[in-house]
Design a protein around this motif. Structure first.
Motif, PDB file in Angstrom:
ATOM      1  N   ASN A  24      33.179  15.480  18.867  1.00 16.14           N
ATOM      2  CA  ASN A  24      32.574  15.900  17.602  1.00 16.14           C
ATOM      3  C   ASN A  24      31.060  15.793  17.576  1.00 16.14           C
ATOM      4  O   ASN A  24      30.454  16.029  16.535  1.00 16.14           O
ATOM      5  N   LYS A  25      30.463  15.486  18.713  1.00 19.94           N
ATOM      6  CA  LYS A  25      28.994  15.471  18.777  1.00 19.94           C
ATOM      7  C   LYS A  25      28.476  16.886  18.536  1.00 19.94           C
ATOM      8  O   LYS A  25      29.079  17.860  18.995  1.00 19.94           O
ATOM      9  N   PRO A  26      27.379  17.014  17.811  1.00 19.07           N
ATOM     10  CA  PRO A  26      26.836  18.359  17.548  1.00 19.07           C
ATOM     11  C   PRO A  26      26.562  19.166  18.822  1.00 19.07           C
ATOM     12  O   PRO A  26      26.830  20.370  18.851  1.00 19.07           O
ATOM     13  N   SER A  27      26.105  18.523  19.868  1.00 15.26           N
ATOM     14  CA  SER A  27      25.814  19.257  21.100  1.00 15.26           C
ATOM     15  C   SER A  27      27.093  19.786  21.757  1.00 15.26           C
ATOM     16  O   SER A  27      27.115  20.910  22.278  1.00 15.26           O
ATOM     17  N   VAL A  28      28.158  19.010  21.722  1.00 13.47           N
ATOM     18  CA  VAL A  28      29.434  19.449  22.301  1.00 13.47           C
ATOM     19  C   VAL A  28      30.021  20.571  21.456  1.00 13.47           C
ATOM     20  O   VAL A  28      30.496  21.578  21.975  1.00 13.47           O
ATOM     21  N   ARG A  29      29.955  20.427  20.136  1.00 10.82           N
ATOM     22  CA  ARG A  29      30.460  21.465  19.242  1.00 10.82           C
ATOM     23  C   ARG A  29      29.698  22.776  19.467  1.00 10.82           C
ATOM     24  O   ARG A  29      30.277  23.847  19.506  1.00 10.82           O
ATOM     25  N   ALA A  30      28.370  22.667  19.607  1.00  4.73           N
ATOM     26  CA  ALA A  30      27.544  23.864  19.843  1.00  4.73           C
ATOM     27  C   ALA A  30      27.920  24.530  21.165  1.00  4.73           C
ATOM     28  O   ALA A  30      27.987  25.762  21.257  1.00  4.73           O
ATOM     29  N   PHE A  31      28.177  23.722  22.184  1.00  3.19           N
ATOM     30  CA  PHE A  31      28.582  24.242  23.490  1.00  3.19           C
ATOM     31  C   PHE A  31      29.897  25.008  23.374  1.00  3.19           C
ATOM     32  O   PHE A  31      30.020  26.140  23.861  1.00  3.19           O
ATOM     33  N   LEU A  32      30.887  24.422  22.705  1.00  3.82           N
ATOM     34  CA  LEU A  32      32.184  25.078  22.547  1.00  3.82           C
ATOM     35  C   LEU A  32      32.069  26.360  21.719  1.00  3.82           C
ATOM     36  O   LEU A  32      32.690  27.370  22.044  1.00  3.82           O
ATOM     37  N   GLU A  33      31.263  26.317  20.674  1.00  7.83           N
ATOM     38  CA  GLU A  33      31.064  27.512  19.852  1.00  7.83           C
ATOM     39  C   GLU A  33      30.385  28.614  20.650  1.00  7.83           C
ATOM     40  O   GLU A  33      30.713  29.792  20.509  1.00  7.83           O
ATOM     41  N   THR A  34      29.448  28.238  21.496  1.00  9.69           N
ATOM     42  CA  THR A  34      28.780  29.227  22.354  1.00  9.69           C
ATOM     43  C   THR A  34      29.778  29.871  23.294  1.00  9.69           C
ATOM     44  O   THR A  34      29.777  31.094  23.469  1.00  9.69           O
TER      45      THR A  34
END
Length: 63
Positions: A24-34
């Motif tokens: 749930n880290k913002p960087s991991v979420r951003a990676f998955l969304e990308t």
């Protein structure tokens, strides 16, 4: 660069491992969304002919 043709010989699928406590880290979420985004899929195909994303790209899988 050398005007060579691309000849596919097989398909490779890559998985990324993320610790559960970091999912749930913002960087991991951003990676998955990308990875899920159509923009990424289109850019990947343009930049690297022969590469593509799969429908499940960016999906989090839990054991």
């Amino acid at each position: 660069m050398f005007n060579l043709d691309f000849i596919p010989v097989g398909e490779e699928i890559y998985d990324f491992v993320v610790r559960k406590d970091r999912i749930n880290k913002p960087s991991v979420r951003a990676f998955l969304e990308t990875l899920k985004s159509p923009e990424f899929s289109e850019a990947l195909s343009r930049a690297l002919p022969g590469y593509r994303t799969l429908p499940e790209s960016g999906k989090a899988i839990y054991p």
